[in-house]
Design a protein around this motif. Sequence first.
Motif, mmCIF file in Angstrom:
data_model
loop_
_atom_site.group_PDB
_atom_site.id
_atom_site.type_symbol
_atom_site.label_atom_id
_atom_site.label_comp_id
_atom_site.label_asym_id
_atom_site.label_seq_id
_atom_site.Cartn_x
_atom_site.Cartn_y
_atom_site.Cartn_z
ATOM 1 N N ALA A 153 0.840 -1.268 -0.041
ATOM 2 C CA ALA A 153 0.063 -0.080 0.272
ATOM 3 C C ALA A 153 0.869 1.211 -0.058
ATOM 4 N N ASP A 154 0.573 2.132 -0.978
ATOM 5 C CA ASP A 154 1.206 3.572 -0.961
ATOM 6 C C ASP A 154 2.689 3.511 -1.436
ATOM 7 N N GLY A 166 0.969 10.050 -3.531
ATOM 8 C CA GLY A 166 0.885 9.050 -2.236
ATOM 9 C C GLY A 166 1.897 9.591 -1.283
ATOM 10 N N SER A 184 1.456 9.405 1.817
ATOM 11 C CA SER A 184 0.581 9.781 3.079
ATOM 12 C C SER A 184 1.418 9.638 4.425
ATOM 13 N N GLN A 240 -2.565 8.611 8.963
ATOM 14 C CA GLN A 240 -2.349 7.953 7.596
ATOM 15 C C GLN A 240 -1.572 6.900 7.372
ATOM 16 N N THR A 271 -2.688 3.226 5.823
ATOM 17 C CA THR A 271 -1.797 2.611 4.845
ATOM 18 C C THR A 271 -1.627 1.130 5.306
ATOM 19 N N THR A 272 -1.083 1.033 6.677
ATOM 20 C CA THR A 272 -0.726 -0.271 7.253
ATOM 21 C C THR A 272 -1.922 -1.314 6.972
ATOM 22 N N GLU A 283 -4.318 -1.060 5.149
ATOM 23 C CA GLU A 283 -4.716 -1.477 3.817
ATOM 24 C C GLU A 283 -3.928 -2.551 3.259
#
Length: 317
Positions: free
Chosen positions: A140-141, A148, A150, A234, A238-239, A241
Amino acid sequence: MQYFLGIDGGGTKTAALLLDSSNKTVGVGKGGPCNIAVVAPETAFEAVKQAVNEAINCASIATPNILSVVAAVAGYTARSQREALISNLEAMFPDASVEVIPDFQGAWWGATDGKPGVIVSAGTGAVAYGRDENGIDSRADGWGFLFGDSGSGFDIGRRGADLALKQLQSGERLSPLSMRLLAEIHAISLDDLIDWAYRDFSPAKIASLAPVIGQFADEGDREAIAIVDLAADQLAWTTGEAAGKLANWETLPIYLLGGLWNSSTRLQRSFEASYTRILAQNPSATNASPLFAEPINCSEYGAALMALQEYQRVPAP
Protein backbone atom coordinates in the motif's frame (compact mmCIF):
# COMPACT_ATOMS: atom_id res chain seq x y z
CA MET A 1 31.89 -22.59 -0.59
CA GLN A 2 28.86 -21.00 -2.21
CA TYR A 3 27.95 -17.33 -1.73
CA PHE A 4 24.86 -15.16 -2.07
CA LEU A 5 24.92 -11.41 -2.64
CA GLY A 6 22.39 -8.85 -1.45
CA ILE A 7 22.37 -5.20 -2.56
CA ASP A 8 20.37 -2.34 -1.07
CA GLY A 9 20.34 0.56 -3.54
CA GLY A 10 18.96 3.69 -1.86
CA GLY A 11 18.64 7.35 -2.67
CA THR A 12 21.68 8.38 -0.62
CA LYS A 13 23.83 5.22 -0.47
CA THR A 14 24.24 1.65 -1.67
CA ALA A 15 25.09 -1.26 0.63
CA ALA A 16 26.13 -4.80 -0.29
CA LEU A 17 26.32 -7.92 1.86
CA LEU A 18 27.74 -11.34 1.09
CA LEU A 19 26.35 -14.47 2.78
CA ASP A 20 27.81 -17.97 2.65
CA SER A 21 25.60 -21.04 2.32
CA SER A 22 25.35 -21.36 6.11
CA ASN A 23 23.73 -17.90 6.27
CA LYS A 24 26.85 -16.31 7.75
CA THR A 25 27.78 -12.75 6.77
CA VAL A 26 31.29 -12.79 5.31
CA GLY A 27 31.58 -9.33 3.75
CA VAL A 28 29.93 -5.91 3.62
CA GLY A 29 30.50 -2.82 1.47
CA LYS A 30 29.11 0.61 0.67
CA GLY A 31 28.75 2.84 -2.37
CA GLY A 32 27.07 6.02 -3.57
CA PRO A 33 23.43 6.78 -4.46
CA CYS A 34 21.48 4.19 -6.46
CA ASN A 35 17.90 5.40 -6.91
CA ILE A 36 17.58 4.17 -10.48
CA ALA A 37 14.71 6.55 -11.23
CA VAL A 38 16.89 9.55 -10.39
CA VAL A 39 20.54 8.79 -11.21
CA ALA A 40 21.90 7.75 -14.60
CA PRO A 41 22.23 3.98 -15.17
CA GLU A 42 26.02 4.15 -15.29
CA THR A 43 26.08 6.12 -12.02
CA ALA A 44 23.82 3.59 -10.33
CA PHE A 45 25.95 0.69 -11.49
CA GLU A 46 29.17 2.39 -10.38
CA ALA A 47 27.67 2.69 -6.88
CA VAL A 48 26.72 -1.00 -6.99
CA LYS A 49 30.19 -2.05 -8.18
CA GLN A 50 31.85 -0.03 -5.44
CA ALA A 51 29.70 -1.62 -2.74
CA VAL A 52 30.03 -5.14 -4.16
CA ASN A 53 33.80 -4.98 -4.62
CA GLU A 54 34.19 -3.65 -1.09
CA ALA A 55 32.07 -6.54 0.25
CA ILE A 56 34.16 -9.09 -1.67
CA ASN A 57 37.42 -7.50 -0.47
CA CYS A 58 36.06 -7.49 3.07
CA ALA A 59 35.42 -11.22 2.76
CA SER A 60 39.04 -11.76 1.61
CA ILE A 61 37.89 -14.12 -1.15
CA ALA A 62 39.69 -13.76 -4.47
CA THR A 63 36.99 -15.26 -6.73
CA PRO A 64 33.88 -16.06 -4.66
CA ASN A 65 31.45 -18.59 -6.16
CA ILE A 66 28.40 -16.30 -6.13
CA LEU A 67 25.31 -18.28 -7.14
CA SER A 68 22.57 -15.70 -6.69
CA VAL A 69 22.34 -11.90 -6.62
CA VAL A 70 19.34 -9.88 -5.44
CA ALA A 71 19.37 -6.07 -5.69
CA ALA A 72 16.63 -4.19 -3.83
CA VAL A 73 16.56 -0.71 -5.32
CA ALA A 74 14.76 2.59 -4.93
CA GLY A 75 13.06 3.80 -8.11
CA TYR A 76 12.18 0.24 -9.15
CA THR A 77 9.30 1.40 -11.38
CA ALA A 78 11.77 2.98 -13.84
CA ARG A 79 11.68 0.01 -16.21
CA SER A 80 14.42 0.92 -18.68
CA GLN A 81 16.87 1.79 -15.88
CA ARG A 82 15.93 -1.43 -14.09
CA GLU A 83 16.62 -3.46 -17.22
CA ALA A 84 19.98 -1.71 -17.61
CA LEU A 85 20.93 -2.61 -14.04
CA ILE A 86 19.91 -6.24 -14.59
CA SER A 87 22.03 -6.41 -17.74
CA ASN A 88 25.03 -4.92 -15.95
CA LEU A 89 24.69 -7.31 -13.01
CA GLU A 90 24.32 -10.31 -15.33
CA ALA A 91 27.51 -9.27 -17.11
CA MET A 92 29.28 -8.85 -13.78
CA PHE A 93 28.04 -12.23 -12.49
CA PRO A 94 27.53 -14.42 -15.59
CA ASP A 95 27.22 -17.65 -13.58
CA ALA A 96 24.70 -16.33 -11.05
CA SER A 97 20.95 -15.83 -11.08
CA VAL A 98 20.16 -12.11 -10.91
CA GLU A 99 17.00 -10.42 -9.68
CA VAL A 100 16.17 -6.75 -9.10
CA ILE A 101 13.31 -6.04 -6.69
CA PRO A 102 11.74 -2.94 -5.06
CA ASP A 103 13.67 -1.63 -2.07
CA PHE A 104 10.76 -2.28 0.31
CA GLN A 105 10.87 -6.00 -0.47
CA GLY A 106 14.51 -6.17 0.60
CA ALA A 107 13.59 -4.23 3.73
CA TRP A 108 10.80 -6.74 4.43
CA TRP A 109 13.15 -9.71 4.18
CA GLY A 110 15.65 -8.02 6.47
CA ALA A 111 13.11 -6.91 9.07
CA THR A 112 11.18 -10.19 9.27
CA ASP A 113 13.94 -12.71 8.50
CA GLY A 114 11.60 -13.95 5.77
CA LYS A 115 8.75 -14.73 8.16
CA PRO A 116 5.15 -13.42 7.93
CA GLY A 117 4.79 -9.77 8.91
CA VAL A 118 4.25 -6.23 7.69
CA ILE A 119 6.77 -3.41 7.37
CA VAL A 120 5.91 0.28 7.47
CA SER A 121 8.81 2.11 5.89
CA ALA A 122 8.66 5.86 6.51
CA GLY A 123 11.34 8.34 5.54
CA THR A 124 11.09 10.94 2.81
CA GLY A 125 8.40 8.66 1.35
CA ALA A 126 6.15 6.02 2.91
CA VAL A 127 5.08 2.50 2.00
CA ALA A 128 3.62 -0.54 3.77
CA TYR A 129 4.37 -4.06 2.56
CA GLY A 130 3.61 -7.46 4.00
CA ARG A 131 3.56 -11.17 3.35
CA ASP A 132 1.61 -13.95 5.06
CA GLU A 133 2.27 -17.65 5.75
CA ASN A 134 0.86 -18.56 2.34
CA GLY A 135 3.43 -16.43 0.54
CA ILE A 136 0.79 -13.90 -0.49
CA ASP A 137 2.10 -10.34 -0.44
CA SER A 138 0.43 -6.94 -0.31
CA ARG A 139 1.61 -3.38 -0.76
CA ALA A 140 0.00 0.00 0.00
CA ASP A 141 1.18 3.50 -0.98
CA GLY A 142 4.79 4.28 -1.81
CA TRP A 143 3.68 6.10 -4.96
CA GLY A 144 5.88 9.17 -4.50
CA PHE A 145 5.14 12.66 -3.22
CA LEU A 146 2.88 13.57 -6.17
CA PHE A 147 0.52 10.61 -5.89
CA GLY A 148 0.90 9.26 -2.37
CA ASP A 149 3.44 8.87 0.45
CA SER A 150 0.77 9.88 2.97
CA GLY A 151 2.23 10.53 6.41
CA SER A 152 5.78 10.60 5.08
CA GLY A 153 8.58 12.98 5.97
CA PHE A 154 7.76 14.96 2.83
CA ASP A 155 4.09 15.11 3.86
CA ILE A 156 4.94 16.34 7.36
CA GLY A 157 7.49 18.88 6.10
CA ARG A 158 5.10 20.23 3.48
CA ARG A 159 2.34 20.75 6.05
CA GLY A 160 4.75 22.60 8.31
CA ALA A 161 5.95 24.82 5.47
CA ASP A 162 2.35 25.45 4.44
CA LEU A 163 1.50 26.56 7.99
CA ALA A 164 4.35 29.07 7.97
CA LEU A 165 3.40 30.29 4.50
CA LYS A 166 -0.21 30.96 5.48
CA GLN A 167 0.83 32.86 8.60
CA LEU A 168 3.27 34.96 6.58
CA GLN A 169 0.65 35.62 3.92
CA SER A 170 -2.02 36.69 6.40
CA GLY A 171 0.34 38.94 8.33
CA GLU A 172 -0.64 37.29 11.61
CA ARG A 173 1.86 36.74 14.36
CA LEU A 174 4.08 33.79 13.65
CA SER A 175 3.69 30.79 15.93
CA PRO A 176 6.76 29.29 17.64
CA LEU A 177 6.69 26.36 15.19
CA SER A 178 6.61 28.63 12.14
CA MET A 179 9.42 30.78 13.52
CA ARG A 180 11.54 27.67 14.12
CA LEU A 181 10.89 26.30 10.64
CA LEU A 182 11.76 29.61 9.00
CA ALA A 183 14.95 29.80 11.05
CA GLU A 184 15.80 26.26 9.93
CA ILE A 185 15.80 27.34 6.28
CA HIS A 186 17.21 30.84 6.94
CA ALA A 187 14.05 32.56 5.69
CA ILE A 188 12.64 35.84 7.01
CA SER A 189 9.91 36.46 4.44
CA LEU A 190 7.33 34.74 2.26
CA ASP A 191 9.57 35.23 -0.76
CA ASP A 192 12.44 33.52 1.07
CA LEU A 193 10.25 30.52 1.89
CA ILE A 194 9.02 30.14 -1.69
CA ASP A 195 12.54 30.54 -3.06
CA TRP A 196 13.88 27.89 -0.66
CA ALA A 197 11.12 25.42 -1.54
CA TYR A 198 11.43 25.65 -5.32
CA ARG A 199 15.11 26.35 -5.88
CA ASP A 200 16.91 23.02 -6.41
CA PHE A 201 13.71 21.29 -5.35
CA SER A 202 13.83 17.79 -3.95
CA PRO A 203 11.38 15.85 -1.78
CA ALA A 204 14.20 15.19 0.69
CA LYS A 205 14.68 18.92 1.22
CA ILE A 206 11.03 19.36 2.21
CA ALA A 207 11.24 16.24 4.38
CA SER A 208 14.21 17.75 6.25
CA LEU A 209 11.67 19.87 8.17
CA ALA A 210 9.98 16.76 9.63
CA PRO A 211 12.44 16.27 12.54
CA VAL A 212 11.89 19.88 13.66
CA ILE A 213 8.12 19.36 13.64
CA GLY A 214 8.53 16.04 15.44
CA GLN A 215 10.63 17.64 18.16
CA PHE A 216 8.05 20.36 18.68
CA ALA A 217 5.31 17.72 18.88
CA ASP A 218 7.25 15.84 21.55
CA GLU A 219 7.56 19.11 23.49
CA GLY A 220 3.77 19.62 23.40
CA ASP A 221 3.34 22.22 20.65
CA ARG A 222 -0.29 21.99 19.50
CA GLU A 223 0.35 22.83 15.85
CA ALA A 224 3.10 20.24 15.60
CA ILE A 225 0.99 17.65 17.42
CA ALA A 226 -1.82 18.14 14.89
CA ILE A 227 0.58 17.57 11.97
CA VAL A 228 2.27 14.54 13.55
CA ASP A 229 -0.99 12.91 14.67
CA LEU A 230 -2.45 13.29 11.18
CA ALA A 231 0.65 11.65 9.70
CA ALA A 232 0.37 8.81 12.23
CA ASP A 233 -3.28 8.24 11.27
CA GLN A 234 -2.39 8.18 7.58
CA LEU A 235 0.44 5.70 8.15
CA ALA A 236 -1.88 3.52 10.24
CA TRP A 237 -4.50 3.44 7.46
CA THR A 238 -1.79 2.60 4.91
CA THR A 239 -0.65 -0.24 7.15
CA GLY A 240 -4.20 -1.50 7.55
CA GLU A 241 -4.71 -1.43 3.79
CA ALA A 242 -1.65 -3.61 3.20
CA ALA A 243 -2.19 -5.94 6.16
CA GLY A 244 -5.92 -6.41 5.63
CA LYS A 245 -5.35 -8.35 2.40
CA LEU A 246 -3.23 -11.00 4.15
CA ALA A 247 -4.22 -14.19 5.94
CA ASN A 248 -4.51 -13.85 9.74
CA TRP A 249 -3.57 -10.19 9.31
CA GLU A 250 -4.66 -9.27 12.82
CA THR A 251 -1.85 -11.38 14.32
CA LEU A 252 0.95 -10.32 11.97
CA PRO A 253 3.82 -8.39 13.58
CA ILE A 254 4.31 -4.78 12.44
CA TYR A 255 7.86 -3.54 11.87
CA LEU A 256 8.57 0.20 11.75
CA LEU A 257 11.44 1.04 9.39
CA GLY A 258 12.94 4.31 8.21
CA GLY A 259 14.38 7.44 9.75
CA LEU A 260 11.05 9.22 10.21
CA TRP A 261 10.19 7.03 13.20
CA ASN A 262 13.27 8.39 14.98
CA SER A 263 12.12 11.99 14.51
CA SER A 264 9.37 11.87 17.12
CA THR A 265 8.30 9.57 19.95
CA ARG A 266 4.83 11.09 19.55
CA LEU A 267 4.64 9.81 15.96
CA GLN A 268 5.25 6.20 16.97
CA ARG A 269 2.90 6.31 19.98
CA SER A 270 0.15 7.94 17.92
CA PHE A 271 0.64 5.44 15.09
CA GLU A 272 0.39 2.46 17.44
CA ALA A 273 -2.78 3.87 19.03
CA SER A 274 -4.34 4.56 15.63
CA TYR A 275 -3.51 1.11 14.26
CA THR A 276 -4.90 -0.50 17.41
CA ARG A 277 -8.18 1.37 16.83
CA ILE A 278 -8.30 0.19 13.22
CA LEU A 279 -7.74 -3.38 14.38
CA ALA A 280 -10.48 -3.13 16.99
CA GLN A 281 -13.00 -1.93 14.38
CA ASN A 282 -12.68 -5.15 12.40
CA PRO A 283 -14.98 -8.00 13.55
CA SER A 284 -12.41 -10.65 12.61
CA ALA A 285 -9.85 -9.02 14.89
CA THR A 286 -11.92 -9.02 18.07
CA ASN A 287 -9.65 -9.24 21.13
CA ALA A 288 -6.56 -9.13 18.91
CA SER A 289 -3.65 -7.05 20.15
CA PRO A 290 -1.20 -5.81 17.50
CA LEU A 291 2.43 -6.81 17.88
CA PHE A 292 4.87 -3.99 17.17
CA ALA A 293 8.14 -5.85 16.73
CA GLU A 294 11.75 -4.72 16.40
CA PRO A 295 13.34 -5.25 12.96
CA ILE A 296 15.79 -8.13 12.90
CA ASN A 297 18.32 -7.20 10.22
CA CYS A 298 19.18 -4.58 7.58
CA SER A 299 17.86 -4.36 4.01
CA GLU A 300 21.06 -5.58 2.33
CA TYR A 301 20.98 -8.65 4.57
CA GLY A 302 17.35 -9.11 3.58
CA ALA A 303 18.24 -9.06 -0.12
CA ALA A 304 21.05 -11.57 0.46
CA LEU A 305 18.73 -13.77 2.54
CA MET A 306 16.22 -13.72 -0.30
CA ALA A 307 18.99 -14.70 -2.72
CA LEU A 308 19.93 -17.63 -0.46
CA GLN A 309 16.40 -18.85 0.25
CA GLU A 310 15.12 -18.46 -3.29
CA TYR A 311 18.15 -20.37 -4.60
CA GLN A 312 17.59 -23.17 -2.09
CA ARG A 313 13.95 -23.48 -3.23
CA VAL A 314 14.95 -24.17 -6.85
CA PRO A 315 15.12 -27.95 -7.46
CA ALA A 316 18.49 -29.28 -8.58
CA PRO A 317 18.61 -30.13 -12.34
